[in-house]
Design a protein around this motif. Sequence first.
Motif, PDB file in Angstrom:
ATOM      1  N   UNK A 161       0.727  -0.201   9.600  1.00 36.69           N
ATOM      2  CA  UNK A 161       1.627  -0.935   8.715  1.00 36.69           C
ATOM      3  C   UNK A 161       2.475  -1.942   9.480  1.00 36.69           C
ATOM      4  N   UNK A 162       2.512  -3.171   8.947  1.00 36.69           N
ATOM      5  CA  UNK A 162       3.387  -4.164   9.578  1.00 36.69           C
ATOM      6  C   UNK A 162       4.845  -3.842   9.260  1.00 36.69           C
ATOM      7  N   UNK A 163       5.061  -3.372   8.005  1.00 35.73           N
ATOM      8  CA  UNK A 163       6.404  -3.010   7.578  1.00 35.73           C
ATOM      9  C   UNK A 163       6.306  -1.647   6.901  1.00 35.73           C
ATOM     10  N   UNK A 164       7.127  -0.703   7.340  1.00 37.50           N
ATOM     11  CA  UNK A 164       7.024   0.673   6.853  1.00 37.50           C
ATOM     12  C   UNK A 164       8.342   1.052   6.188  1.00 37.50           C
ATOM     13  N   UNK A 165       8.286   1.512   4.930  1.00 44.54           N
ATOM     14  CA  UNK A 165       9.513   1.921   4.231  1.00 44.54           C
ATOM     15  C   UNK A 165       9.298   3.299   3.629  1.00 44.54           C
ATOM     16  N   UNK A 166      10.270   4.183   3.793  1.00 44.19           N
ATOM     17  CA  UNK A 166      10.165   5.534   3.262  1.00 44.19           C
ATOM     18  C   UNK A 166      10.938   5.648   1.948  1.00 44.19           C
ATOM     19  N   UNK A 167      10.313   6.310   0.963  1.00 45.76           N
ATOM     20  CA  UNK A 167      10.925   6.499  -0.355  1.00 45.76           C
ATOM     21  C   UNK A 167      10.992   7.982  -0.663  1.00 45.76           C
ATOM     22  N   UNK A 168      12.178   8.441  -1.097  1.00 44.38           N
ATOM     23  CA  UNK A 168      12.281   9.828  -1.532  1.00 44.38           C
ATOM     24  C   UNK A 168      13.041   9.820  -2.839  1.00 44.38           C
ATOM     25  N   UNK A 169      12.349   9.960  -3.958  1.00 40.65           N
ATOM     26  CA  UNK A 169      12.990   9.766  -5.257  1.00 40.65           C
ATOM     27  C   UNK A 169      13.401   8.311  -5.327  1.00 40.65           C
ATOM     28  N   UNK A 218       0.854  -1.198   0.000  1.00 41.11           N
ATOM     29  CA  UNK A 218       0.000   0.000   0.000  1.00 41.11           C
ATOM     30  C   UNK A 218       0.883   1.238   0.000  1.00 41.11           C
ATOM     31  N   UNK A 219       0.326   2.326  -0.506  1.00 37.63           N
ATOM     32  CA  UNK A 219       1.082   3.576  -0.578  1.00 37.63           C
ATOM     33  C   UNK A 219       0.480   4.602   0.368  1.00 37.63           C
ATOM     34  N   UNK A 220       1.339   5.349   1.055  1.00 33.96           N
ATOM     35  CA  UNK A 220       0.899   6.477   1.865  1.00 33.96           C
ATOM     36  C   UNK A 220       1.615   7.718   1.346  1.00 33.96           C
ATOM     37  N   UNK A 221       0.873   8.771   1.038  1.00 29.60           N
ATOM     38  CA  UNK A 221       1.494   9.941   0.428  1.00 29.60           C
ATOM     39  C   UNK A 221       0.536  11.120   0.541  1.00 29.60           C
ATOM     40  N   UNK A 222       1.038  12.332   0.298  1.00 31.53           N
ATOM     41  CA  UNK A 222       0.134  13.488   0.280  1.00 31.53           C
ATOM     42  C   UNK A 222      -0.297  13.716  -1.166  1.00 31.53           C
ATOM     43  N   UNK A 223      -1.546  14.124  -1.335  1.00 35.42           N
ATOM     44  CA  UNK A 223      -2.009  14.392  -2.698  1.00 35.42           C
ATOM     45  C   UNK A 223      -1.290  15.611  -3.276  1.00 35.42           C
ATOM     46  N   UNK A 239      15.416   3.923   6.041  1.00 41.63           N
ATOM     47  CA  UNK A 239      14.951   3.005   7.064  1.00 41.63           C
ATOM     48  C   UNK A 239      14.053   3.746   8.062  1.00 41.63           C
ATOM     49  N   UNK A 240      12.897   3.143   8.406  1.00 41.31           N
ATOM     50  CA  UNK A 240      11.941   3.899   9.206  1.00 41.31           C
ATOM     51  C   UNK A 240      12.410   4.098  10.648  1.00 41.31           C
ATOM     52  N   UNK A 241      13.230   3.174  11.160  1.00 37.74           N
ATOM     53  CA  UNK A 241      13.730   3.350  12.535  1.00 37.74           C
ATOM     54  C   UNK A 241      14.692   4.540  12.582  1.00 37.74           C
ATOM     55  N   UNK A 242      15.548   4.644  11.549  1.00 38.03           N
ATOM     56  CA  UNK A 242      16.491   5.762  11.480  1.00 38.03           C
ATOM     57  C   UNK A 242      15.722   7.079  11.390  1.00 38.03           C
TER      58      UNK A 242
END
Lengths: 105, 554
Positions: free
Chosen positions: B239-247, B78-83, B252-255
């Motif tokens: 989310x069971x597993x959360x990953x952040x993407x920027x470009x 699933x994706x989480x983002x701002x419109x 890492x979500x803990x960092x």
Amino acid sequence: MLTAKYIGSESDVAKILTKQALLTRRQLFNTAHGRFGFTTRGVQPGDIVCVFHGASTPHVLRRAGQRESQVYQVIGDAYIHGLMHGKIDLEADDIEAEEQDIVLV
Amino acid sequence: MHCSHTDSQATRIIEKDTAYILYNMTTKADACHDLPTFHYDTLQPGQIRLLSPNESEDGLHWTLQTVNLASPDLKFDALSYTWGSQAQTLTMVCNNHEMQVHHNLHSALPHLARRMGRGVSLLPIWVDAVCINQADNEEKVRQIRLMNTLYGRAETVWVWLGCAEPEVQVHMPRAISLLPHVVEQGRSREELKIPRNFRSHEVVDALHGLEPAVWTAMLHLLRNAWYQRVWIVQEAALARDLVFLCGENRIDSKLLEDAVSAEEFHSYKVRDVNGEYVKFKTSEIDQNIMFYIRAIIQRKVSYTVDTPGLLLRLALLMDGHSCSVAQDRVLGMLGLVKTEEIDATGVTLRALDSVATLYTQFSTYIMLHNSPNDTQFWWRYFNLAFTLNKHAGLPSWVPDLHDQRKTTNPAHTTIDHFGREQQAVKFQASWRKGTIQRGKSPDELVIRGKLLDEVTLVYREVPVMTSTGRDTEAAEWMLSMLEWEEEVFQNFLQETKSEINPRTIEELEEQYWRTMMANNLTFQGGTTITADSWKVYHQVSKEVQEMIKREIQR
């Protein structure tokens, strides 16, 4: 700052003025039993002072609907001198009034 | 690129027995594509749509398929983002049809197509703007019931933080590598027992002499607009597993969580590569809120909070968060309620329900399922309700949750706040056991208490500092405050003199000046305001009023 120009920034007078600034958008009032306090702007004569069981502050209510219907709108939380610290007793208080179920709309 | 040279194509099909004329019209909108506009089919209860990428020589296309959420073999992300900005829409090809999407999502698509999935194949992904028919209010409201299940079942929830400007984005890998130093900085401050927010705090070596754009990149990560959106709290918390993407960068979500928690940029004294001190603003919201709620939901904390307790805390924490419509304030939190428990909340989730109905149902649920005796937050929520110019139709005891003016208006503090400055003064008007019940109609709430007095006289409102732009405006405000107080004091003395139960002048005046300060008399540094301070105040007031008047006239 401005106060320094007229009254000295460390003086008691400056401190008092700072506290009063916190009253912005509030309105002071007197009550029938000689109490003095403040609440949300827009309070009117005839509004009712109430203390809900367990509340940290008194509130001000306004009768809504017909006089017989006994429903109220809440106008706001209030500072009312003498009512801010109730008797520390879970079963009884020292407020001389009947307790009742107050209907809010 | 496909280009058709005519705006429309008409196709005639002539059957042997009868003549059928079919016109196949393309949309005029984009003359350079010859694909028809995407149209949604109807979803059955329990169904969702999922997106899968297809990269071919024609470019990146997508497939949208309908599946059953309950199907045991189903795996998806699933994706989480701002419109983001709604100004520009861009074309996305979906099931060989054209769909218009907004810029922030469009920028994410190529990166989503290249996610590392589990195993060899990429999992299909759920994206709200595409997977829900936004034009169908009934479908939107039905899909909201599934949010809890959906985000909890997703294998990975990807957070798209959006691309920064190219000249900043190029520094993103460097910015990510510096996040551990932000964490280190926070730890060193704690160890040295330096108070948080203490300005001019020296920072670790690694953060000195950086390009300004590197700081911009770090701010893009740590103060991203994503944190401010109402919906993301439930999306990321479940989310069971959360990953952040920027470009193309993953973080890492803990960092990120540790860096967000440690970040106090506005207190840093640090120079950039040009020798200039880097200037920061204070953050508008607390970015930690999402991580805090996530820790509770994922049971990483030692205490448990039930669903009504969670929603109560969220409602109080999220007044700084943003959403585009008033309904989202509540709908954006309902994902924290298990799908099978939504009906029990009393929130009916009908597409045609008004904002007032939604807020009233929500407030009723929160106030009846949290005890005013067990949590300080109950009365804090109740006291949110007294803003002016509330949304139409709200009962007097239901807060306007969408009213964000209170975050920008420091004057709207609750009365409790006056007492919080000094613990000794903390207010408790009644120690009786609080009792809250439903009323006869949905608009009613019944609270047990005592009606004990009536307002007889109301004083003139306290002057507000208005921005006139004149440089005398501060002096004018001070003058108006002094004039106002003088008037109130005179009226007060007159009013209270005519009492049945006479008190001494000292007693009356004490009632007066203690109230004016909400009985909060001690200042930092140990000074206490007394009756004498007020005598001086009244003496000096007239002189100062004259001084200011002369000053203004000049």
